[in-house]
Motif scaffolding. Structure first.
Motif, PDB file in Angstrom:
ATOM      1  N   GLN A 177      49.487  47.774  31.873  1.00 41.80           N
ATOM      2  CA  GLN A 177      49.943  47.855  30.915  1.00 41.80           C
ATOM      3  C   GLN A 177      48.409  48.314  29.619  1.00 41.80           C
ATOM      4  O   GLN A 177      47.870  49.981  29.524  1.00 41.80           O
ATOM      5  N   ALA A 178      47.639  47.630  28.980  1.00 41.75           N
ATOM      6  CA  ALA A 178      46.516  47.459  28.967  1.00 41.75           C
ATOM      7  C   ALA A 178      45.598  47.968  29.453  1.00 41.75           C
ATOM      8  O   ALA A 178      44.268  48.962  28.498  1.00 41.75           O
ATOM      9  N   LEU A 179      45.384  48.202  31.307  1.00 43.43           N
ATOM     10  CA  LEU A 179      43.958  48.714  31.898  1.00 43.43           C
ATOM     11  C   LEU A 179      44.146  49.972  31.270  1.00 43.43           C
ATOM     12  O   LEU A 179      43.896  51.070  31.097  1.00 43.43           O
TER      13      LEU A 179
ATOM     14  N   VAL B 254      36.195  44.580  31.796  1.00 41.28           N
ATOM     15  CA  VAL B 254      36.303  45.661  31.153  1.00 41.28           C
ATOM     16  C   VAL B 254      36.996  45.343  30.260  1.00 41.28           C
ATOM     17  O   VAL B 254      37.891  44.317  30.201  1.00 41.28           O
ATOM     18  N   VAL B 255      36.301  45.426  29.038  1.00 41.71           N
ATOM     19  CA  VAL B 255      37.212  45.442  27.395  1.00 41.71           C
ATOM     20  C   VAL B 255      38.633  45.951  27.350  1.00 41.71           C
ATOM     21  O   VAL B 255      38.422  46.878  27.444  1.00 41.71           O
ATOM     22  N   LEU B 256      39.332  45.157  27.413  1.00 43.23           N
ATOM     23  CA  LEU B 256      40.843  45.804  27.010  1.00 43.23           C
ATOM     24  C   LEU B 256      41.493  45.533  25.532  1.00 43.23           C
ATOM     25  O   LEU B 256      42.383  46.237  24.894  1.00 43.23           O
TER      26      LEU B 256
ATOM     27  N   GLU C 194      37.389  48.647  23.100  1.00 46.44           N
ATOM     28  CA  GLU C 194      38.543  48.449  24.533  1.00 46.44           C
ATOM     29  C   GLU C 194      37.653  49.590  24.905  1.00 46.44           C
ATOM     30  O   GLU C 194      37.256  50.650  24.772  1.00 46.44           O
ATOM     31  N   GLY C 195      37.943  50.078  26.041  1.00 46.68           N
ATOM     32  CA  GLY C 195      37.814  50.193  27.681  1.00 46.68           C
ATOM     33  C   GLY C 195      36.038  50.439  27.969  1.00 46.68           C
ATOM     34  O   GLY C 195      35.709  50.731  29.627  1.00 46.68           O
TER      35      GLY C 195
ATOM     36  N   CYS D  69      39.474  38.305  22.433  1.00 50.39           N
ATOM     37  CA  CYS D  69      39.423  39.399  23.083  1.00 50.39           C
ATOM     38  C   CYS D  69      40.204  38.861  24.507  1.00 50.39           C
ATOM     39  O   CYS D  69      40.655  38.196  24.969  1.00 50.39           O
ATOM     40  N   LYS D  70      41.172  40.349  25.343  1.00 49.96           N
ATOM     41  CA  LYS D  70      41.440  40.605  26.381  1.00 49.96           C
ATOM     42  C   LYS D  70      40.879  40.562  27.124  1.00 49.96           C
ATOM     43  O   LYS D  70      40.049  42.004  27.048  1.00 49.96           O
TER      44      LYS D  70
END
Length: 216
Positions: free
Chosen positions: A66-68, A116-118, A141-142, A166-167
């Protein structure tokens, strides 16, 4: 009708009334580009060691998917994949949380993974010969980090430090190689996205260098 780019034609991005290209008949086509390494000679990913150092904690693949989707939903090539293909990509990605103040990528280390920074903010710094660190960018993000080493397993150009908790989504070279053999369309979509991002960064860098030269 909009003319398709080379990568669009390969991964089958639909434009107007166009249909997807037929599947590739030759299963060895991509194997010439991504030769599978025998299990006996595969080295453990550099991420395995880095994850321990930075205290990375895995979270569920469903939450990660979902985050990706949210972070990369606007990416041209990622969006061209159907939901099943995007799920397949997510299945080879490790989703982790990392506390603030941790170097997830270290300058001059040899790397075999990209991030990838989520969620959160990551500083991109380069150590200077005279000492100190120059802030090159702040990723959010992204944004994709470490993609050059993902492709060539070379030395890192800069360090990446988490400024907040961070995620992150972690994609290793081995996972990308395997994906490109087993799911060529998905693997090519990732490669095309990485290539486009590298091209944009190169153009930005060329513009900055040109401005510096003109200013004397």
């Amino acid at each position: 009708m909009k003319k398709k780019s080379f990568f669009d034609r390969i991964i089958g991005v639909s434009s107007g009334g166009d249909t997807l290209p037929p599947p590739i008949d030759d299963p060895g086509f991509f194997a010439t580009q991504f030769m599978e390494r025998p299990e006996s000679v595969r080295a453990k990913s550099a991420w395995a060691a880095r994850a321990l150092v930075v205290g990375a904690q895995s979270f569920s693949s469903d939450e990660g998917f979902q985050a990706l989707e949210k972070a990369w939903g606007g990416d041209h090539f990622f969006a061209a994949l159907d939901r099943g293909e995007r799920k397949r990509l997510s299945s080879v990605i490790e989703f982790v949380t990392v506390p603030a103040g941790r170097e997830v990528i270290v300058q001059e280390e040899r790397g075999d993974y990209a991030l990838v920074v989520l969620e959160g903010v990551v500083a991109v710094d380069r150590a200077q010969p005279a000492g100190g660190r120059a802030r090159l960018a702040e990723a959010r993000e992204g944004d994709l980090l470490g993609e050059m080493s993902l492709l060539d397993a070379g030395s890192r150009f800069a360090s990446c430090l988490t400024l907040t908790s961070c995620k992150l989504a972690v994609l290793t070279t081995e996972a990308l190689d395997d994906l490109s053999i087993e799911e060529p369309r998905v693997g090519m979509a990732v490669m095309a996205s990485v290539a486009r991002r590298l091209s944009l960064r190169t153009r930005q860098l060329s513009g900055r260098l040109g401005a510096l030269l003109v200013s004397g």
